[in-house]
Design an enzyme around this catalytic site. Structure first.
Site, PDB file in Angstrom:
ATOM      1  N   GLY A 196     -19.336  22.600  17.035  1.00 23.29           N
ATOM      2  CA  GLY A 196     -18.627  22.060  15.869  1.00 23.29           C
ATOM      3  C   GLY A 196     -17.601  20.982  16.172  1.00 23.29           C
ATOM      4  O   GLY A 196     -16.740  20.714  15.353  1.00 23.29           O
ATOM      5  N   LYS A 197     -17.719  20.334  17.334  1.00 17.84           N
ATOM      6  CA  LYS A 197     -16.744  19.300  17.686  1.00 17.84           C
ATOM      7  C   LYS A 197     -16.868  18.081  16.753  1.00 17.84           C
ATOM      8  O   LYS A 197     -15.864  17.588  16.234  1.00 17.84           O
ATOM      9  CB  LYS A 197     -16.916  18.891  19.158  1.00 17.84           C
ATOM     10  N   THR A 198     -18.105  17.644  16.559  1.00 21.24           N
ATOM     11  CA  THR A 198     -18.325  16.516  15.658  1.00 21.24           C
ATOM     12  C   THR A 198     -17.892  16.879  14.242  1.00 21.24           C
ATOM     13  O   THR A 198     -17.243  16.092  13.544  1.00 21.24           O
ATOM     14  CB  THR A 198     -19.820  16.139  15.648  1.00 21.24           C
ATOM     15  N   GLU A 416     -39.215  41.304  34.083  1.00 22.83           N
ATOM     16  CA  GLU A 416     -38.231  41.448  32.997  1.00 22.83           C
ATOM     17  C   GLU A 416     -37.701  42.877  32.926  1.00 22.83           C
ATOM     18  O   GLU A 416     -36.510  43.085  32.667  1.00 22.83           O
ATOM     19  CB  GLU A 416     -38.832  41.033  31.654  1.00 22.83           C
TER      20      GLU A 416
HETATM   21  P1  ADP Z   1     -20.880  19.555  18.735  1.00 22.04           P
HETATM   22  O1  ADP Z   1     -20.320  18.259  18.289  1.00 22.04           O
HETATM   23  O2  ADP Z   1     -19.852  20.507  19.243  1.00 22.04           O
HETATM   24  O3  ADP Z   1     -22.041  19.441  19.672  1.00 22.04           O
HETATM   25  P2  ADP Z   1     -21.685  19.732  15.989  1.00 22.04           P
HETATM   26  O4  ADP Z   1     -20.386  19.580  15.311  1.00 22.04           O
HETATM   27  O5  ADP Z   1     -22.535  18.516  16.058  1.00 22.04           O
HETATM   28  O6  ADP Z   1     -21.473  20.304  17.458  1.00 22.04           O
HETATM   29  O7  ADP Z   1     -22.475  20.938  15.308  1.00 22.04           O
HETATM   30  C1  ADP Z   1     -23.807  20.817  14.911  1.00 22.04           C
HETATM   31  C2  ADP Z   1     -24.065  21.638  13.669  1.00 22.04           C
HETATM   32  O8  ADP Z   1     -23.913  23.021  13.936  1.00 22.04           O
HETATM   33  C3  ADP Z   1     -23.087  21.360  12.561  1.00 22.04           C
HETATM   34  O9  ADP Z   1     -23.486  20.288  11.781  1.00 22.04           O
HETATM   35  C4  ADP Z   1     -23.074  22.662  11.790  1.00 22.04           C
HETATM   36  O10 ADP Z   1     -24.169  22.746  10.921  1.00 22.04           O
HETATM   37  C5  ADP Z   1     -23.278  23.694  12.872  1.00 22.04           C
HETATM   38  N1  ADP Z   1     -21.995  24.222  13.357  1.00 22.04           N
HETATM   39  C6  ADP Z   1     -21.541  24.148  14.631  1.00 22.04           C
HETATM   40  N2  ADP Z   1     -20.350  24.763  14.747  1.00 22.04           N
HETATM   41  C7  ADP Z   1     -20.037  25.226  13.518  1.00 22.04           C
HETATM   42  C8  ADP Z   1     -18.927  25.957  13.000  1.00 22.04           C
HETATM   43  N3  ADP Z   1     -17.903  26.327  13.771  1.00 22.04           N
HETATM   44  N4  ADP Z   1     -18.938  26.268  11.687  1.00 22.04           N
HETATM   45  C9  ADP Z   1     -19.967  25.918  10.908  1.00 22.04           C
HETATM   46  N5  ADP Z   1     -21.031  25.237  11.334  1.00 22.04           N
HETATM   47  C10 ADP Z   1     -21.086  24.892  12.625  1.00 22.04           C
HETATM   48 ZN    ZN Z   2     -35.865  36.521  35.862  1.00 22.57          ZN
END
Ligand code: ADP
Ligand code: ZN
Length: 583
Positions: A196-198, A416
């Site tokens: 969720g960084k972006t 496994e």
């Molecule tokens: P990052 O930039 O950390 O790689 P993104 O922000 O691009 O991750 O996340 C990709 C998608 O995953 C988001 O568009 C959302 O749909 C989902 N997501 C990731 N983290 C969260 C969160 N904390 N809450 C809700 N949705 C999330």
């Molecule tokens: Zn293994």
């Protein structure tokens, strides 16, 4: 003043409308005036009913009667006309705009207006072209286009709090400047992908109501010499022209990788140039301008220290994998727009998705919805989610299962089962939620999913147990099929086991022989590597391997039972596993 394309278009549109309204009123403002003859006009003058007359050199003149009626009549344009009016107690307003000039002015005004509008539109599209060519990956989103708020991000509470503070900074930098408070220029969000960084950076921009510019560090590598640096300058120039904004640099590690002395090659030289341009730009903008740079990376430890110095990315916020509550909230958030059946217990799903990122959870629900849609079921059920869970983890199941040879199936099953059995044997607290031998498109033989207890620190014992779990697959192969028939299937297990062992003794100071020295420091310096580290790791791995083989031999009935069940059922859930491993 140059603005970004969308804003420009909006302004052009508004100017055009405003212009036409002005012109309309200018040209037709006399429409309501009563057209009277010159004789009638003179009668009004004589009877003292005229309040004012606007005099100019045009063929028509306008004025107002005392009762408020506006009139228009012929302009005699004689020398003594004005005097006559004044003597009759009429207010005379000298007005030149009604003359020839008055007729030219609206035309000039209109032409100028059209010119301005054309200029803005043309310049806008020129800029857009330039952008397309230069900055193919740079997206500028105004807060209006996609309104993502902090409510769209579940979990990450501390990160959200920290970013919420910045909203106010961006909105009213003056307020803070008054107190001499310096706005942070850069914030690094670090943590695993898909957490969720972006999303957070977008939420910051839209909550602050400013444009969002996104680029990725990887766009800057593999470009012609100097182009990366000029792209950075272009990006900041653009942001500065707009004023307040959020600049988001994803994968900053691609250009800000730690420079390791002699190791730097030609490729990273270009990275350096780009990085330097970024640092220069960041120290270039004024402190309270309302521009903030958010960078994201999966690994903060590899970043060039220059980036982390004060006045640059001096705020670092960790965005971790969601804990069980956060996972529950993320699942709830993403199931809002989906028809979820009553039998679905999202709490249970959350419990079973340890180590899932937000993106993976979103993917899980999306996959479930697709399966439900494919089956034309009304609701998304637990069955769909279970199927999706499998797909998300290991990719689509191979359609043609007959392509797996019997031997492969047996080997995988024992491998496994070995992991699963060791997991349950080394610690009573460990859970195995799923074991499977179905090959995935990702090429894995199968998998065993174990859930370690949720806690902040790993103890030495935890790490040792995990190393043993990783060795469990190979150990089972050897016990059952013999030392000559061990397979390549354990390569990633061995990699993991080696990494964990090296970290345990080289980074965490957990080996009494090697002591507290951090081998990370030595690896990053010019000091020769101590060969004892490798020797110790070898010894530890060997002794653990023997130990694991013993565990499996002593529990061979369990190993056989689990493997046989696996061969029949192909995959087992927690309940089924616990039924077999009933110790
Ligand atoms: P990052 O930039 O950390 O790689 P993104 O922000 O691009 O991750 O996340 C990709 C998608 O995953 C988001 O568009 C959302 O749909 C989902 N997501 C990731 N983290 C969260 C969160 N904390 N809450 C809700 N949705 C999330
Ligand atoms: Zn293994």
């Amino acid at each position: 003043m140059k603005l970004n394309g969308k804003i420009k278009l909006a302004i052009a549109f508004i100017i055009t409308i405003a212009l036409f309204i002005c012109i309309y009123f200018y040209l037709y403002r006399n429409n309501e005036a009563k057209d009277i003859s010159y004789i009638e006009f003179m009668e009004y003058v004589e009877s003292g009913e005229v309040k004012e007359v606007k005099l100019n050199s045009s063929p028509k003149l306008t004025g107002k009667l005392k009762n408020g009626t506006e009139f228009i009549t012929d302009n005699p344009r004689t020398e003594n006309f004005k005097e006559k009016l004044l003597l009759s107690n009429v207010e005379v307003i000298e007005n030149t705009s009604g003359g020839i000039a008055g007729q030219i002015i609206p035309v000039v005004f209109m032409l100028a207006g059209v010119g301005v509008v054309l200029y803005i539109i043309r310049n806008g599209s020129k800029q857009a072209e330039k952008e397309m060519a230069n900055m193919a990956n740079m997206e500028a989103e105004t807060s209006l286009s996609k309104r993502i708020t902090f409510d769209d991000v579940a979990g990450n509470e501390e990160a959200k709090e920290s970013l919420k503070e910045l909203v106010d900074f961006i909105r009213e930098p003056e307020k803070y400047a008054k107190y001499g408070a310096r706005m942070p220029r850069g914030v690094i969000l670090y943590g695993p992908p898909g957490t969720g960084k972006t999303l957070l950076a977008k939420a910051l921009a839209s909550e602050a109501g400013v444009p969002f510019y996104a680029v990725s560090g990887s766009d800057f590598i593999q470009v012609y010499a100097g182009l990366g640096a000029s792209r950075i300058r272009e990006l900041f120039k653009k942001a500065k022209e707009v004023g307040k904004s959020v600049i988001f640099i994803d994968e900053i590690d691609a250009l800000g990788k730690a420079r390791k002395g002699a190791n730097s090659n030609a490729g990273s030289e270009e990275g350096d140039r780009t990085l330097n341009a970024l640092l220069t730009e960041m120290s270039g903008f004024k402190e309270n301008e309302g521009i903030i740079v958010i960078a994201a990376t999966n690994r903060i430890d590899t970043l060039d220290e220059a980036l982390l110095r004060p006045g640059r990315f001096d705020r670092q916020i960790e965005i971790g994998l969601p804990d069980v509550n956060a996972r529950y909230n993320i699942l709830r958030l993403h199931s809002k727009n989906k028809p979820i059946s009553k039998d679905v217990d999202l709490r249970k799903v959350a419990l079973e998705t340890v180590y899932f990122s937000g993106a993976k959870l979103e993917n899980l629900l999306n996959e479930s919805a697709m399966i439900a849609a494919r089956n034309k079921d009304n609701m998304i059920t637990m069955e769909h989610i279970n199927k999706a869970y499998f797909n998300v983890l290991v990719g689509e199941e191979k359609k043609d299962r007959s392509s797996i040879t019997k031997e492969d199936k047996e080997i995988t099953a024992y491998h496994e089962a070995g992991h699963a059995l060791v997991t349950k044997r080394v610690s009573k607290k460990n859970k195995v939620t799923k074991v499977s031998i179905i090959p995935s498109t990702k090429g894995m033989g199968g998998f065993s999913l174990n859930i370690p207890p949720d806690k902040m620190y790993q103890t030495k014992k935890d790490i040792e147990n995990n190393i043993k779990i990783a060795l469990g697959g190979r150990a089972a192969e050897e016990i059952i099929f013999g030392a000559d028939y061990i397979t390549t299937g354990a390569s990633s297990d061995l990699k993991k086991a080696t990494e964990m062992t090296i970290s345990m003794i080289g980074s965490y100071g957990m080996d009494s022989d090697l002591g507290l020295i951090s081998y990370d420091v030595i690896a990053n310096s010019n000091i020769a590597m101590d060969s004892r580290l490798v020797e110790r790791a070898k010894a530890i791995l060997n002794s653990f391997y023997e130990e694991v083989k013993n565990i499996l031999l002593q529990n061979k009935e369990y190993l056989d039972a689990l493997a046989h069940k696996l061969i029949m059922e192909e995959s087992l859930n927690e309940e089924q596993i616990d039924k077999i491993l009933d110790f």
